[in-house]
Scaffold this motif. Structure first.
Motif, PDB file in Angstrom:
ATOM      1  N   LEU A  82       0.893  -1.054  -0.015  1.00 32.97           N
ATOM      2  CA  LEU A  82      -0.097   0.224   0.067  1.00 32.97           C
ATOM      3  C   LEU A  82       0.956   1.294  -0.090  1.00 32.97           C
ATOM      4  O   LEU A  82       0.594   2.199  -0.642  1.00 32.97           O
ATOM      5  CB  LEU A  82      -0.910  -0.220   0.988  1.00 32.97           C
ATOM      6  CG  LEU A  82      -1.824   1.371   1.306  1.00 32.97           C
ATOM      7  CD1 LEU A  82      -2.750   1.514   0.226  1.00 32.97           C
ATOM      8  CD2 LEU A  82      -2.667   1.357   2.666  1.00 32.97           C
ATOM      9  N   ASP A  83       2.056   1.326   0.711  1.00 33.68           N
ATOM     10  CA  ASP A  83       2.703   2.554   0.801  1.00 33.68           C
ATOM     11  C   ASP A  83       3.329   3.002  -0.613  1.00 33.68           C
ATOM     12  O   ASP A  83       3.138   3.862  -1.009  1.00 33.68           O
ATOM     13  CB  ASP A  83       3.953   2.135   1.598  1.00 33.68           C
ATOM     14  CG  ASP A  83       3.708   2.274   3.201  1.00 33.68           C
ATOM     15  OD1 ASP A  83       2.604   2.876   3.546  1.00 33.68           O
ATOM     16  OD2 ASP A  83       4.502   1.465   3.926  1.00 33.68           O
ATOM     17  N   GLU A  84       3.717   1.795  -1.265  1.00 32.80           N
ATOM     18  CA  GLU A  84       4.127   2.111  -2.837  1.00 32.80           C
ATOM     19  C   GLU A  84       2.950   2.659  -3.742  1.00 32.80           C
ATOM     20  O   GLU A  84       3.265   3.540  -4.370  1.00 32.80           O
ATOM     21  CB  GLU A  84       4.910   0.742  -3.494  1.00 32.80           C
ATOM     22  CG  GLU A  84       5.313   1.123  -4.843  1.00 32.80           C
ATOM     23  CD  GLU A  84       6.060  -0.109  -5.462  1.00 32.80           C
ATOM     24  OE1 GLU A  84       6.766   0.083  -6.206  1.00 32.80           O
ATOM     25  OE2 GLU A  84       5.896  -1.074  -5.032  1.00 32.80           O
ATOM     26  N   ALA A  85       1.862   2.366  -3.241  1.00 30.83           N
ATOM     27  CA  ALA A  85       0.430   2.611  -4.053  1.00 30.83           C
ATOM     28  C   ALA A  85       0.083   3.684  -3.881  1.00 30.83           C
ATOM     29  O   ALA A  85       0.120   4.667  -4.731  1.00 30.83           O
ATOM     30  CB  ALA A  85      -0.604   1.605  -3.784  1.00 30.83           C
ATOM     31  N   ILE A  86       0.448   4.496  -2.623  1.00 31.98           N
ATOM     32  CA  ILE A  86       0.073   5.603  -2.259  1.00 31.98           C
ATOM     33  C   ILE A  86       1.301   6.653  -2.758  1.00 31.98           C
ATOM     34  O   ILE A  86       1.129   7.816  -3.231  1.00 31.98           O
ATOM     35  CB  ILE A  86       0.222   5.932  -0.551  1.00 31.98           C
ATOM     36  CG1 ILE A  86      -0.972   5.157  -0.055  1.00 31.98           C
ATOM     37  CG2 ILE A  86       0.318   7.144  -0.119  1.00 31.98           C
ATOM     38  CD1 ILE A  86      -1.088   5.102   1.335  1.00 31.98           C
ATOM     39  N   GLU A  87       2.586   6.196  -2.601  1.00 29.18           N
ATOM     40  CA  GLU A  87       3.566   6.997  -3.244  1.00 29.18           C
ATOM     41  C   GLU A  87       3.331   7.320  -4.798  1.00 29.18           C
ATOM     42  O   GLU A  87       3.538   8.423  -5.189  1.00 29.18           O
ATOM     43  CB  GLU A  87       5.000   6.406  -2.953  1.00 29.18           C
ATOM     44  CG  GLU A  87       6.200   7.273  -3.441  1.00 29.18           C
ATOM     45  CD  GLU A  87       6.595   7.297  -4.857  1.00 29.18           C
ATOM     46  OE1 GLU A  87       6.830   8.258  -5.279  1.00 29.18           O
ATOM     47  OE2 GLU A  87       6.235   6.264  -5.416  1.00 29.18           O
ATOM     48  N   ILE A  88       2.756   6.363  -5.344  1.00 29.90           N
ATOM     49  CA  ILE A  88       2.687   6.548  -6.789  1.00 29.90           C
ATOM     50  C   ILE A  88       1.489   7.359  -7.010  1.00 29.90           C
ATOM     51  O   ILE A  88       1.606   8.111  -8.219  1.00 29.90           O
ATOM     52  CB  ILE A  88       2.444   4.994  -7.609  1.00 29.90           C
ATOM     53  CG1 ILE A  88       3.842   4.060  -7.631  1.00 29.90           C
ATOM     54  CG2 ILE A  88       1.736   5.106  -8.803  1.00 29.90           C
ATOM     55  CD1 ILE A  88       3.552   3.096  -8.099  1.00 29.90           C
ATOM     56  N   ALA A  89       0.286   7.059  -6.573  1.00 31.52           N
ATOM     57  CA  ALA A  89      -0.916   8.204  -6.631  1.00 31.52           C
ATOM     58  C   ALA A  89      -0.586   9.574  -6.201  1.00 31.52           C
ATOM     59  O   ALA A  89      -0.960  10.234  -6.953  1.00 31.52           O
ATOM     60  CB  ALA A  89      -1.918   7.392  -5.660  1.00 31.52           C
ATOM     61  N   SER A  90       0.440   9.817  -5.241  1.00 34.01           N
ATOM     62  CA  SER A  90       0.874  11.287  -4.888  1.00 34.01           C
ATOM     63  C   SER A  90       1.386  11.952  -6.044  1.00 34.01           C
ATOM     64  O   SER A  90       1.423  13.042  -6.159  1.00 34.01           O
ATOM     65  CB  SER A  90       1.346  11.096  -3.760  1.00 34.01           C
ATOM     66  OG  SER A  90       2.929  10.499  -3.814  1.00 34.01           O
ATOM     67  N   ARG A  91       2.287  10.969  -6.759  1.00 35.61           N
ATOM     68  CA  ARG A  91       2.921  11.747  -7.817  1.00 35.61           C
ATOM     69  C   ARG A  91       1.916  11.761  -9.261  1.00 35.61           C
ATOM     70  O   ARG A  91       2.321  12.694 -10.204  1.00 35.61           O
ATOM     71  CB  ARG A  91       3.999  10.962  -8.445  1.00 35.61           C
ATOM     72  CG  ARG A  91       4.913  11.003  -7.331  1.00 35.61           C
ATOM     73  CD  ARG A  91       6.392  10.131  -7.841  1.00 35.61           C
ATOM     74  NE  ARG A  91       6.258   8.696  -7.838  1.00 35.61           N
ATOM     75  CZ  ARG A  91       6.421   8.105  -8.720  1.00 35.61           C
ATOM     76  NH1 ARG A  91       6.819   8.552  -9.931  1.00 35.61           N
ATOM     77  NH2 ARG A  91       6.219   6.542  -8.643  1.00 35.61           N
TER      78      ARG A  91
END
Length: 114
Positions: A82-91
Motif C-alpha cells: 500500500l505504501d508504494e501505491a500511495i507514493e505512486i498515486a501522490s505523483r
C-alpha cells in the motif's frame, strides 16, 4: 499486490487538465512495470446503469450517485504494498486537482483439493 486506482474529479475541466503531466506519469510507470493498464473514461452523461428486478432488465441514463464527483479514469497498479501505491498515486497530476482512490484487488485463497 494489485490496486485499482480510480481518478476522481468534480468537473470535466479538471479531468482534462495537465494532460502532458499525465503522459509523463504514465510513461514513467509503464517503463517501470508498475502500471498494468489505465484508461480515460467518457463523462457520466455517457454512463448507463443496468439493474435486474423481478427478472426484468432496467437501463437508465447516467449514474445516480448523490455526489458531484465522478470517476474520469482508472489505472491498475502492480506494486509491493500500500505504501508504494500511495507514493505512486501522490505523483499523479490529478492528485492536485481531484483525488485518487486506491482499492486493493481481492486476494482469493486457493483451496487444496483433498
Amino acid at each position: 499486490m494489485k490496486y485499482m486506482m480510480f481518478v476522481v474529479t468534480a468537473t470535466e475541466r479538471d479531468a482534462e487538465s495537465d494532460e502532458s503531466d499525465v503522459d509523463l506519469w504514465v510513461d514513467e510507470l509503464d517503463a517501470s512495470g508498475k502500471r498494468v493498464i489505465g484508461e480515460v473514461l467518457q463523462p457520466p452523461s455517457e454512463a448507463r446503469v443496468v439493474r435486474v428486478r423481478d427478472g426484468k432488465v432496467y437501463v437508465t441514463d447516467g449514474p445516480f450517485a448523490e455526489t458531484k464527483e465522478w470517476i474520469c479514469g482508472f489505472d491498475i497498479l502492480e506494486v509491493d504494498d500500500l505504501d508504494e501505491a500511495i507514493e505512486i498515486a501522490s505523483r499523479h497530476p490529478m492528485a492536485r486537482n481531484g483525488q485518487l482512490e486506491l482499492r486493493p484487488f481481492m486476494q482469493w485463497e486457493e483451496t487444496e483439493q483433498a
